[in-house]
Design a protein around this motif. Sequence first.
Motif, PDB file in Angstrom:
ATOM      1  N   ARG A  46      86.052  60.685  77.210  1.00  0.00           N
ATOM      2  CA  ARG A  46      86.334  59.256  77.401  1.00  0.00           C
ATOM      3  C   ARG A  46      85.982  58.794  78.813  1.00  0.00           C
ATOM      4  N   VAL A  47      86.370  59.570  79.821  1.00  0.00           N
ATOM      5  CA  VAL A  47      86.168  59.182  81.216  1.00  0.00           C
ATOM      6  C   VAL A  47      84.689  59.221  81.595  1.00  0.00           C
ATOM      7  N   ILE A  48      83.994  60.260  81.177  1.00  0.00           N
ATOM      8  CA  ILE A  48      82.607  60.473  81.595  1.00  0.00           C
ATOM      9  C   ILE A  48      81.607  59.817  80.637  1.00  0.00           C
ATOM     10  N   GLY A  49      82.017  59.650  79.373  1.00  0.00           N
ATOM     11  CA  GLY A  49      81.144  58.986  78.427  1.00  0.00           C
ATOM     12  C   GLY A  49      80.130  59.895  77.759  1.00  0.00           C
ATOM     13  N   ARG A  50      80.401  61.193  77.764  1.00  0.00           N
ATOM     14  CA  ARG A  50      79.532  62.156  77.083  1.00  0.00           C
ATOM     15  C   ARG A  50      80.379  63.052  76.195  1.00  0.00           C
ATOM     16  N   LYS A  51      79.810  63.516  75.126  1.00  0.00           N
ATOM     17  CA  LYS A  51      80.489  64.425  74.212  1.00  0.00           C
ATOM     18  C   LYS A  51      80.441  65.851  74.763  1.00  0.00           C
ATOM     19  N   ALA A  52      81.430  66.639  74.383  1.00  0.00           N
ATOM     20  CA  ALA A  52      81.457  68.045  74.796  1.00  0.00           C
ATOM     21  C   ALA A  52      80.178  68.749  74.353  1.00  0.00           C
ATOM     22  N   SER A  53      79.693  68.408  73.161  1.00  0.00           N
ATOM     23  CA  SER A  53      78.474  69.056  72.646  1.00  0.00           C
ATOM     24  C   SER A  53      77.254  68.771  73.516  1.00  0.00           C
ATOM     25  N   GLN A  54      77.307  67.703  74.297  1.00  0.00           N
ATOM     26  CA  GLN A  54      76.198  67.360  75.193  1.00  0.00           C
ATOM     27  C   GLN A  54      76.310  68.052  76.552  1.00  0.00           C
ATOM     28  N   THR A  55      77.460  68.639  76.834  1.00  0.00           N
ATOM     29  CA  THR A  55      77.690  69.172  78.175  1.00  0.00           C
ATOM     30  C   THR A  55      77.956  70.669  78.233  1.00  0.00           C
ATOM     31  N   LEU A  56      78.576  71.237  77.202  1.00  0.00           N
ATOM     32  CA  LEU A  56      78.959  72.650  77.247  1.00  0.00           C
ATOM     33  C   LEU A  56      77.742  73.549  77.454  1.00  0.00           C
ATOM     34  N   ALA A  61      75.396  69.638  87.221  1.00  0.00           N
ATOM     35  CA  ALA A  61      74.545  68.537  87.708  1.00  0.00           C
ATOM     36  C   ALA A  61      74.285  67.476  86.636  1.00  0.00           C
ATOM     37  N   VAL A  62      74.538  67.764  85.345  1.00  0.00           N
ATOM     38  CA  VAL A  62      74.286  66.765  84.293  1.00  0.00           C
ATOM     39  C   VAL A  62      75.342  65.666  84.296  1.00  0.00           C
ATOM     40  N   LEU A  63      76.455  65.881  84.977  1.00  0.00           N
ATOM     41  CA  LEU A  63      77.532  64.885  85.005  1.00  0.00           C
ATOM     42  C   LEU A  63      77.281  63.872  86.112  1.00  0.00           C
ATOM     43  N   PRO A  64      77.691  62.616  85.883  1.00  0.00           N
ATOM     44  CA  PRO A  64      77.523  61.605  86.940  1.00  0.00           C
ATOM     45  C   PRO A  64      78.429  61.922  88.126  1.00  0.00           C
ATOM     46  N   GLU A  65      78.030  61.476  89.269  1.00  0.00           N
ATOM     47  CA  GLU A  65      78.831  61.715  90.488  1.00  0.00           C
ATOM     48  C   GLU A  65      79.999  60.782  90.565  1.00  0.00           C
TER      49      GLU A  65
END
Length: 65
Positions: A46-56, A61-65
């Motif tokens: 919710r906070v970052i706006g990406r699904k776990a499947s997109q990040t795990l 570095a793929v996350l916004p600062e």
Amino acid sequence: MRSDSKPEQGQSGLCFATVLQDCLASGIVIVSAAKKITAFNPGAERVIGRKASQTLGRSLAVLPE
């Protein structure tokens, strides 16, 4: 919390912690020493706006600062 590893049977404390983290409104991202995302809870989605499947398994570095 979505994680790229599953707890083994008999690790009830770890299972409880996982359920608790799923219920938190706060975003939780767990990163390995190699700076790879190993866990990403629904609050983080919710906070970052990406699904776990997109990040795990990906670099921090793929996350916004």
